[in-house]
Design a protein around this motif. Structure first.
Motif: not given
Length: 54
Positions: A5-7, A17-24, A35-38, A42-47
């Motif tokens: 899904s899209k974040p 709060h950023a979230k994304v569905n994925h298959s692992f 994160g403190e800002t959007p 998103m950066k924390n989610l990507n990392e």
């Protein structure tokens, strides 16, 4: 790992709060990050996804 899904971003009392569905390995899961800002959320989610992917 496959992104399913899209974040999504949502402002919560704890911050953004950023979230994304994925298959692992064929198992459906959801990755979340705060994160403190959007952009920080998103950066924390990507990392996290990069570390998860290895």
């Amino acid at each position: 790992m496959e992104i399913k899904s899209k974040p999504h971003l949502k402002l919560t009392p704890q911050g953004w709060h950023a979230k994304v569905n994925h298959s692992f390995f064929g198992v459906q899961s959801q990755a979340n990050a705060l994160g403190e800002t959007p952009s920080k959320a998103m950066k924390n989610l990507n990392e996290f996804l990069i570390k998860l992917k290895g």
